[in-house]
Design an enzyme around this catalytic site. Structure first.
Site, PDB file in Angstrom:
ATOM      1  N   GLU A 157      11.542   9.112  -2.725  1.00 35.98           N
ATOM      2  CA  GLU A 157      10.990   7.775  -2.634  1.00 35.98           C
ATOM      3  C   GLU A 157      11.886   6.730  -3.095  1.00 35.98           C
ATOM      4  OE1 GLU A 157       6.404   8.792  -1.708  1.00 35.98           O
ATOM      5  OE2 GLU A 157       6.998   8.997  -3.957  1.00 35.98           O
TER       6      GLU A 157
HETATM    7  C1  ACM Z   1       6.849  13.210  -4.102  1.00 36.70           C
HETATM    8  O1  ACM Z   1       5.793  13.416  -3.753  1.00 36.70           O
HETATM    9  N1  ACM Z   1       7.238  11.873  -3.663  1.00 36.70           N
HETATM   10  C2  ACM Z   1       7.888  14.223  -4.421  1.00 36.70           C
END
Ligand code: ACM
Length: 529
Positions: free
Chosen positions: A335
């Site tokens: 992310e």
């Molecule tokens: C995640 O759940 N961002 C690894």
């Protein structure tokens, strides 16, 4: 994408819940009838029941090899047995009838973690090549005894172990659980409690998510404000906390005494607000943002073009590697929505060699496969059924190219997903994940196009945006965690929901005895009373 609800998944899971059926009765054996040899989790590789049971009595001794490890494991077992049986259970290196723990088996097929358990009228013998195998065999023996063995006061017994032989080795070397100690901080004792729960199911990796936007949880001497300031809060604005190096070493020591390897994660270049808030210099504009106590993701990034960023990364990885006897260091990489693709690749190209320089092997979330994973790196896949074919193929291509995979599909084994829409804790962006859904998939044949030889194992992450106490951990991990452990340990041939749910139901009195408050899924016929 943790905050974005997928409505299609949600609908699918609701249908699954509605379709939950009636199952065979899984009454737990009590007292006079020993637990059938095969009724353990994870399901053993092979079970041959037969012969008279062994009965633990006041004259039972634990006979161990003359080795420090065997004696330590014998003492661990005695400490499980003594309070509930009320017996003395001495641990001795003299030979004799009773419980025997033997290392140095010549059976190469047992590998580093396998064991053999033989039970009959005169005793129970556990043999293994390596201490980890002996320890796993002891966990099987625990589960073969009545659940009351877990209590900390004297119980009536009798303490019978069914006769026969179990031979058991794991399917995968990686059977992990991740605990996010950043969104909410958990103390050393709270982490130890989770370690004990994991050990019961032969989990062998504890991945600690030590940093995120909401908190930095490990003392780094060369950058002290990371912990003292960056660790001073958590989701919701509570006081947070951090591990001193002595605390962290104690977690590592305790985990290792239960044959779990601690895998530390510092998440980069995103999920870094706690670090950016602690040191203005780390920010491209030189201005430190405030501490963050919300639950959004994707808004923070280390400054990829500043040299100080790599001084910081080098110091953090050097100090963390020095605290880590295990092979792996996890660098996150998920992310990174505030880092451009080119910057992300540049960053990973500079950071992965630093991990190698300090003698460790890189693990990243599967977005690392969008850069160039280092040789030997592992990618932790956390996609969903609905993840795009292109993203799945990017990970599969890396796997074909030598990157190992740890499977943590979010719509299967993210332990923070709600079971149903009424689950009071947890998130639902990956859908609702009832017990059957979390168990009923095959890691060996999961990601299209990835060779099964690339799959190193399974890991169940527990993110803690909504999880603040050990009771919260219990409720989300149980009963799904044992299923994840079984997916990592047991041969694919044993996989069967209908028989699994009977074994799962039989665990409930054990959780009661251990004070684990679990979710009573309607998909399982839990014993009453
Ligand atoms: C995640 O759940 N961002 C690894």
């Amino acid at each position: 994408m943790r905050q974005h609800r997928r409505t299609t998944r949600l609908l699918g899971s609701l249908l699954l819940v509605t379709a939950a059926g009636v199952s065979a009765v899984g009454a737990a054996p009590t007292g006079q009838t020993p637990t059938p040899l095969g009724r353990v989790i994870p399901a053993p590789e092979s079970v041959k029941p037969g012969g008279a049971p062994y009965r633990i009595t006041n004259s039972t001794r634990i006979h161990v090899d003359d080795s420090r490890e065997a004696r330590r494991i014998g003492t661990y077992l005695a400490e499980v047995l003594r309070p509930s049986t009320g017996y003395r259970i001495p641990v001795t290196d003299r030979q004799g009838p009773g419980i025997r723990l033997k290392l140095g088996s010549k059976d190469a097929s047992l590998g580093d973690e396998g064991y053999r358990l033989d039970s009959g009228r005169n005793g129970v013998t556990i043999t293994a090549r390596r201490p980890a195998g002996l320890f796993h065999g002891v966990q099987t023996l625990r589960q073969l005894l009545p659940a009351a063995v877990e209590k900390d006061s004297a119980q009536p017994g009798p303490w019978l172990v069914a006769g026969g032989t179990i031979k058991d080795t794991p399917r995968y070397g990686w059977r992990g659980a991740m605990l996010d100690v950043s969104r909410h901080f958990f103390t050393v004792d709270q982490v130890k409690r989770y370690i004990d729960q994991l050990a019961l199911y032969k989990v062998n990796k504890l991945h600690l998510h030590l940093s995120d936007d909401q908190g930095w949880r490990i003392a780094i001497d060369s950058w002290p404000r990371l912990a003292t300031y960056g660790g001073s809060t958590q989701v919701g604005g509570g006081p947070g906390g951090f591990y001193t190096k002595a605390d962290y070493k104690e977690i590592v020591r305790y985990a290792s005494s239960r044959y779990l390897e601690v895998v530390p994660e510092i998440d980069m270049p995103g999920h870094t607000n706690a670090a950016l808030a602690s040191y203005a210099d780390l920010n491209c504009d030189g201005v430190a943002p405030p501490l963050y106590t919300g639950t959004e993701v994707g808004f923070s990034s280390l400054c990829v073009d500043k040299d100080v960023t790599y001084d910081f990364v080098d110091d953090v990885i050097r100090e963390l590697a020095a605290l880590t006897p295990g092979r792996y260091l996890h660098i996150g990489g998920d992310e990174a929505h505030s880092t451009s693709h080119d910057d992300y690749v540049k960053f990973m190209d500079r950071v992965q060699p630093v991990v190698a320089k300090y003698g460790k092997t890189v693990i990243g979330w599967h977005q690392l496969t969008g850069a160039t994973p280092a040789k030997g790196a592992l990618a932790q896949y956390w996609g969903l059924d609905s993840t795009s074919a292109a993203e799945k193929e990017q990970v599969a291509a890396a796997a074909r190219n030598g990157t190992g995979l740890i499977l943590s599909p979010a719509d299967r084994i993210y332990l923070d997903m709600k079971y149903t829409k009424d689950t009071p804790l947890g998130l639902d962006w990956a859908g609702l994940v009832e017990v059957k859904r979390s168990y009923d998939w095959d890691p060996g044949n999961y990601l299209p196009g990835a060779p099964s030889s690339a799959v190193k194992g399974v890991e169940a992450p527990l993110w803690t945006e909504t999880i603040a106490t050990p009771a919260n951990i219990d409720y989300m991990a149980f009963p799904r965690l044992p299923g994840a452990a079984e997916l990592g340990w047991s041969p694919a041939a044993t996989h069967d929901w209908d028989t699994y749910k009977v074994r799962l139901a039989a665990q409930a009195p054990r959780w009661d005895a251990l004070g684990i408050g679990y979710y009573r899924s309607p998909q399982v016929d839990w014993p009453t009373g």
